[in-house]
Design a protein around this motif. Sequence first.
Motif, PDB file in Angstrom:
ATOM      1  N   TRP A   1      -3.367   6.008   3.908  1.00  0.00           N
ATOM      2  CA  TRP A   1      -2.296   5.025   3.790  1.00  0.00           C
ATOM      3  C   TRP A   1      -1.474   4.941   5.066  1.00  0.00           C
ATOM      4  O   TRP A   1      -0.882   3.923   5.373  1.00  0.00           O
ATOM      5  CB  TRP A   1      -1.385   5.369   2.611  1.00  0.00           C
TER       6      TRP A   1
ATOM      7  N   ASP B   1      -7.386  -4.361   3.274  1.00  0.00           N
ATOM      8  CA  ASP B   1      -6.987  -3.627   4.455  1.00  0.00           C
ATOM      9  C   ASP B   1      -7.493  -4.371   5.688  1.00  0.00           C
ATOM     10  O   ASP B   1      -8.660  -4.750   5.760  1.00  0.00           O
ATOM     11  CB  ASP B   1      -7.607  -2.230   4.394  1.00  0.00           C
TER      12      ASP B   1
ATOM     13  N   ALA C   1       0.237  13.391   4.615  1.00  0.00           N
ATOM     14  CA  ALA C   1      -0.899  12.655   5.192  1.00  0.00           C
ATOM     15  C   ALA C   1      -1.967  13.598   5.728  1.00  0.00           C
ATOM     16  O   ALA C   1      -2.300  13.598   6.908  1.00  0.00           O
ATOM     17  CB  ALA C   1      -0.447  11.699   6.288  1.00  0.00           C
TER      18      ALA C   1
ATOM     19  N   VAL D   1       1.003   3.911  -3.180  1.00  0.00           N
ATOM     20  CA  VAL D   1       0.494   5.273  -2.958  1.00  0.00           C
ATOM     21  C   VAL D   1       1.588   6.297  -3.215  1.00  0.00           C
ATOM     22  O   VAL D   1       1.380   7.304  -3.905  1.00  0.00           O
ATOM     23  CB  VAL D   1      -0.047   5.418  -1.508  1.00  0.00           C
ATOM     24  N   ASN D   2       2.788   6.025  -2.691  1.00  0.00           N
ATOM     25  CA  ASN D   2       3.843   7.021  -2.838  1.00  0.00           C
ATOM     26  C   ASN D   2       4.370   7.103  -4.265  1.00  0.00           C
ATOM     27  O   ASN D   2       4.744   8.185  -4.728  1.00  0.00           O
ATOM     28  CB  ASN D   2       4.973   6.733  -1.857  1.00  0.00           C
TER      29      ASN D   2
ATOM     30  N   ILE E   1       0.837  -1.198   0.000  1.00  0.00           N
ATOM     31  CA  ILE E   1       0.000   0.000   0.000  1.00  0.00           C
ATOM     32  C   ILE E   1       0.873   1.248   0.000  1.00  0.00           C
ATOM     33  O   ILE E   1       0.694   2.173  -0.803  1.00  0.00           O
ATOM     34  CB  ILE E   1      -0.917  -0.006   1.228  1.00  0.00           C
ATOM     35  N   TYR E   2       1.852   1.252   0.903  1.00  0.00           N
ATOM     36  CA  TYR E   2       2.711   2.426   1.057  1.00  0.00           C
ATOM     37  C   TYR E   2       3.453   2.742  -0.241  1.00  0.00           C
ATOM     38  O   TYR E   2       3.470   3.886  -0.703  1.00  0.00           O
ATOM     39  CB  TYR E   2       3.705   2.135   2.186  1.00  0.00           C
TER      40      TYR E   2
ATOM     41  N   ASP F   1      -2.138   2.548   8.270  1.00  0.00           N
ATOM     42  CA  ASP F   1      -2.114   1.155   7.861  1.00  0.00           C
ATOM     43  C   ASP F   1      -0.701   0.638   7.651  1.00  0.00           C
ATOM     44  O   ASP F   1      -0.430  -0.540   7.842  1.00  0.00           O
ATOM     45  CB  ASP F   1      -2.919   1.002   6.578  1.00  0.00           C
ATOM     46  N   SER F   2       0.201   1.519   7.227  1.00  0.00           N
ATOM     47  CA  SER F   2       1.515   1.016   6.854  1.00  0.00           C
ATOM     48  C   SER F   2       2.568   1.226   7.936  1.00  0.00           C
ATOM     49  O   SER F   2       3.448   0.393   8.093  1.00  0.00           O
ATOM     50  CB  SER F   2       1.980   1.677   5.553  1.00  0.00           C
TER      51      SER F   2
END
Lengths: 567, 142
Positions: free
Chosen positions: A234, B108, A227, A172-173, A168-169, A237-238
């Motif tokens: 994100w 998630d 953020a 997204v980045n 995810i991280y 969660d990460s």
Amino acid sequence: MNVSLLVPLPVVLPLLGAGAALVLSRRPHAQRAVSVTVLAAMAAIAAVLAVAADQEGPQVAWIAGWPEPLGIALVADRLSALMLLVSSLVTLAVLTYSVGQGMTGDGEERTPISVYHPTFLVLVAGVANAFLAGDLFNLFVSFEMLLFASYVLLTLGGTMARIRAGTIYVVVNLLSSMLFLVALAAVYAATGTLNLAHLSTRLAELPDSVALVLQLILLVVFAIKAAIFPLSMWLPDSYPTAPAPVTAVFAGLLTKVGVYAILRMQSLLFPDQPLTDLLMWAALATMIIAILGAIAQSDIKRMLSFTLVSHIGFLVFGIGLGSAAGFSGAILYVAHHITIQTALFLVVGLIERRAGSSSLVRLGGLARLAPLLGILFFVPAMNLAGIPPFSGFIGKVMLIEAGVADGSVLAWLLVGGSVVTSLLTLYAVAKTWSLAFWRTPLEAHEMAARLVTAEDEASPPRGASPREDRPVRLGHGEGPGLVAQGLDEVERVHDPDHPDRDLHQRLQDGDLPDRLPRSMVWSTTGLVAITVALTFVAGPLAGYTDRAAVDLLERTPYVSAVLEDTP
Amino acid sequence: MDANLTLVLTGAAMIGCGVYLVLERSLTRVLVGLVVLSNGVNLQFLVAGGKAGEAPIVGEAAASEMSDPLPQALVLTAIVITLAMVAFVLAMAYRSWQLNDHDDVQDDVEDAAIRRLAESDEQSDSFDLSSDEPETFEQEGA
């Protein structure tokens, strides 16, 4: 001596250090010596730069000395130098902490130790470069440097949970980086330059609509990094899955780099600030929604991740006000927040180490078990909530005063929002305190037991599979079969056949480590001492941030320093 | 400034395809999407550089004939960064495949937990643990 010669060093030193650490990867002692020396030297250089920037104005270095202003400019003005100083102190503390942790021999996790130090130094170089960058493309490159280092650090060891969080991280980045590139192409097409000082004049000549589009794209990019709600999903969660020192340095620095970029952009590139209302609404939503998330968490790390997002709202509030008082409050609050958030995550790392878990379901009686740990958690937690006389209180007061001075309805709304958020933060940390530190481990055990029985009575057995077959399986597409973390954790703990144990059971079995490694405790204590010391230097520091804020609003010191220094 | 319409449209189409692929669930497709996306963005840099011209090497052409070298330098940097990105995401996709037998982006955890609680109409675990009346669980849960 010409101080501006020192400006590139905070970027060059860690990069050279990273190379040296990589070469020395088979000699852990030499590697540690290199990293600690580099970071200590950086802190010293940053202090010199801060003094020089305060007394002589912005320090500028043009890399490679091109005759035309085509090269890369590195600029250390008051804001950059302060950020640099705070971040190098924090990274030094985190590094000594992780040396104590044996980075990161968390016992069961097999982590490639040799990669940690070089990657950490690259991350530090990226952060330093972001604070010093004098043009947008250099800012992009520094974001990439620190992001790539953070990808590696976040997925250290490649365990299942870290890969899941890392996916995810990373995605997204990477998307935000692509958007940043789009923004750079658009800015270059519109103005023909990417140098911040040049842009500050040329952007003003553009039609309003074009400038607004550019500002919006850049704002979205930086808001993802910082953020800010609704682009903050994100983060909680990460972050919590990474090793404690990694989470600590991420929480302290990475989001603040985004905030720094927004502050620089709003003050230098778009001084008329057409989007302040948008920023203010985003700040309000960030504060309130994230702190409500923090209250609902049953794991200290996740709770802290949510408070991290929530307090970004305070910073954006100060930036959105657009006044000298607002900027000054925001800068002071950044310095406070970097140290406090890092300190808290380091303390949670100590808790995990000492008690075997950071889950509130399992913890209890830590105040008796480890009194020093109690103090180390309590002081920064109260500081985070903004209890006087700590620096959190001073920063919040500065921001609230700036909001009151602004006087608009929106500003008052945000003043109210800040107060409510502070109270809810206090509630969240107090809940953590009373659950993890104050009740006895036996109470914790019994409370959790009650939760299991209550749940059993309340709901028919879920799923056909017997309990033993449902350990942490984060499988894909299993729908309702996926874990509800807290409840399943309780069930595992109370299942005599499962090896998972809470603090009470582990105390009875006597399988807890007796002592914490000294350098971990000392570096955490040092960082907590810095957060407390911020209270004592708050007067001079506020004076410094006031001058930095005035510089930002005037813009001329920065612009003329860069342009006059053109080789 | 003249803009080359073909480049703009090609770039736009690539970015569109890239975004579509990034929305896929498998990490390798996401990666392909990101690569297409980044190449589309690189084309935008060429658009930003203005009209095409001679190679920007001193002595080879008159300064007025040269194309703008700066966007080219920027694109080169972006390409290098994309290379690192491809390497890292591929490694991550492989690791994910090693661990899970697939490289899909996973649900998630909190989302799934909340959904499960909602489906079975249960209390969340942050419910006041200190309550002395376990009966309330029953009433609310029933």
